[in-house]
Design a protein around this motif. Structure first.
Motif, PDB file in Angstrom:
ATOM      1  N   TYR A  14      28.722  36.878  23.076  1.00 58.43           N
ATOM      2  CA  TYR A  14      29.881  37.772  23.039  1.00 58.43           C
ATOM      3  C   TYR A  14      30.931  37.293  22.041  1.00 58.43           C
ATOM      4  O   TYR A  14      31.635  38.086  21.423  1.00 58.43           O
ATOM      5  CB  TYR A  14      30.508  37.918  24.430  1.00 58.43           C
ATOM      6  N   ILE A  20      36.862  38.615  19.654  1.00 56.91           N
ATOM      7  CA  ILE A  20      36.543  38.167  21.017  1.00 56.91           C
ATOM      8  C   ILE A  20      36.583  36.646  21.063  1.00 56.91           C
ATOM      9  O   ILE A  20      35.773  35.971  20.448  1.00 56.91           O
ATOM     10  CB  ILE A  20      35.144  38.664  21.459  1.00 56.91           C
ATOM     11  N   ARG A  22      36.978  32.939  23.492  1.00 57.01           N
ATOM     12  CA  ARG A  22      36.215  32.372  24.616  1.00 57.01           C
ATOM     13  C   ARG A  22      36.606  33.005  25.955  1.00 57.01           C
ATOM     14  O   ARG A  22      35.750  33.315  26.778  1.00 57.01           O
ATOM     15  CB  ARG A  22      36.398  30.854  24.667  1.00 57.01           C
ATOM     16  N   LYS A  23      37.894  33.219  26.184  1.00 52.62           N
ATOM     17  CA  LYS A  23      38.341  33.757  27.470  1.00 52.62           C
ATOM     18  C   LYS A  23      37.781  35.166  27.702  1.00 52.62           C
ATOM     19  O   LYS A  23      37.246  35.464  28.774  1.00 52.62           O
ATOM     20  CB  LYS A  23      39.877  33.783  27.486  1.00 52.62           C
ATOM     21  N   THR A  24      37.919  36.017  26.703  1.00 50.95           N
ATOM     22  CA  THR A  24      37.408  37.386  26.823  1.00 50.95           C
ATOM     23  C   THR A  24      35.888  37.391  26.916  1.00 50.95           C
ATOM     24  O   THR A  24      35.305  38.140  27.710  1.00 50.95           O
ATOM     25  CB  THR A  24      37.868  38.235  25.624  1.00 50.95           C
ATOM     26  N   ALA A  25      35.239  36.550  26.120  1.00 52.67           N
ATOM     27  CA  ALA A  25      33.773  36.461  26.153  1.00 52.67           C
ATOM     28  C   ALA A  25      33.291  36.013  27.531  1.00 52.67           C
ATOM     29  O   ALA A  25      32.285  36.531  28.053  1.00 52.67           O
ATOM     30  CB  ALA A  25      33.279  35.498  25.077  1.00 52.67           C
ATOM     31  N   THR A  26      34.007  35.085  28.147  1.00 48.88           N
ATOM     32  CA  THR A  26      33.643  34.608  29.481  1.00 48.88           C
ATOM     33  C   THR A  26      33.778  35.740  30.499  1.00 48.88           C
ATOM     34  O   THR A  26      32.898  35.961  31.327  1.00 48.88           O
ATOM     35  CB  THR A  26      34.516  33.403  29.886  1.00 48.88           C
ATOM     36  N   ARG A  27      34.893  36.488  30.402  1.00 47.56           N
ATOM     37  CA  ARG A  27      35.111  37.620  31.303  1.00 47.56           C
ATOM     38  C   ARG A  27      33.999  38.663  31.143  1.00 47.56           C
ATOM     39  O   ARG A  27      33.466  39.191  32.123  1.00 47.56           O
ATOM     40  CB  ARG A  27      36.498  38.228  31.022  1.00 47.56           C
ATOM     41  N   MET A  28      33.617  38.956  29.897  1.00 45.10           N
ATOM     42  CA  MET A  28      32.566  39.937  29.626  1.00 45.10           C
ATOM     43  C   MET A  28      31.213  39.449  30.147  1.00 45.10           C
ATOM     44  O   MET A  28      30.429  40.225  30.706  1.00 45.10           O
ATOM     45  CB  MET A  28      32.495  40.224  28.123  1.00 45.10           C
ATOM     46  N   TYR A  31      31.176  39.748  33.853  1.00 47.02           N
ATOM     47  CA  TYR A  31      31.078  41.154  34.235  1.00 47.02           C
ATOM     48  C   TYR A  31      29.636  41.642  34.084  1.00 47.02           C
ATOM     49  O   TYR A  31      29.136  42.386  34.933  1.00 47.02           O
ATOM     50  CB  TYR A  31      32.021  42.021  33.390  1.00 47.02           C
TER      51      TYR A  31
END
Length: 199
Positions: A14, A20, A22-28, A31
């Motif tokens: 991601y 994107i 690390r934080k957003t990639a982790t959330r994605m 999910y």
């Protein structure tokens, strides 16, 4: 934190997407774990289909599943103007405003010596061949982004094309310097294209 390898790899995947972190990639990634297997498979299939089934139009460089894109095949479009953009996504932004009904040409980027992008790395040769073969073209609208690289590319193209007697214009300054076409609102784009100026 050390996540299991499959989730770490998914996070890394991601993070390959623009914007994107690390934080957003982790959330994605987390999910994705909550999604139904059928939805994940469909998502995966869509990614592979986009990668395998889309290719550049042999005339303009827009993305298409066919040899020639629907815009180039449409004989009802104004054949006397070609609007030059950096990327295929820019075509969608401009075409959605319903104020331009001509043809397009995708450069695939802009001149950027710092990044090692020269004229040979862009669809400039294809554009020049197209202008030589299609005598109906009377105007070339260069709608590269309002960045230093976009401006330099526009000036470079104008110098190449003007000797052929083709009018070369640039969208009006409804677009802010440094802005990308894809993020401009419809009214700003419409004003910019309708109020274009000659280079």
């Amino acid at each position: 934190m050390n996540y299991p390898e499959p989730i770490s790899k998914l996070i890394d995947s991601y993070m390959l997407l623009p914007g994107i972190g690390r934080k957003t990639a982790t959330r994605m990634a987390f999910y994705t774990l909550t999604m139904d297997k059928a939805d994940v498979k469909e998502f995966s299939d869509n990614l592979m289909s986009a990668k395998n089934d889309l290719h550049p139009c042999k005339i303009c460089g827009n993305i298409t599943t066919d040899e020639i894109c629907p815009i180039c095949r449409d004989k009802n479009r104004d054949q006397s103007t070609i609007l030059v953009v950096e990327q295929p996504k820019d075509i969608l932004s401009i075409d959605d405003m319903n104020a331009y009904d001509g043809l397009y040409h995708v450069l695939g980027g802009v001149l950027s010596p710092v990044d090692g992008v020269g004229p040979e790395n862009l669809n400039i040769k294809l554009l020049l061949n197209r202008l030589r073969e299609n005598k109906a073209v009377k105007e070339l609208i260069i709608a590269t982004n309002a960045t230093p690289e976009g401006e330099a590319t526009a000036q470079y193209l104008a110098k190449l094309v003007k000797p052929a007697g083709i009018k070369v214009t640039r969208p009006a300054r409804g677009l802010a310097v440094g802005s990308d076409i894809e993020y401009a609102d419809e009214m700003t784009l419409k004003t910019a294209v309708l109020g274009r100026r000659e280079i």
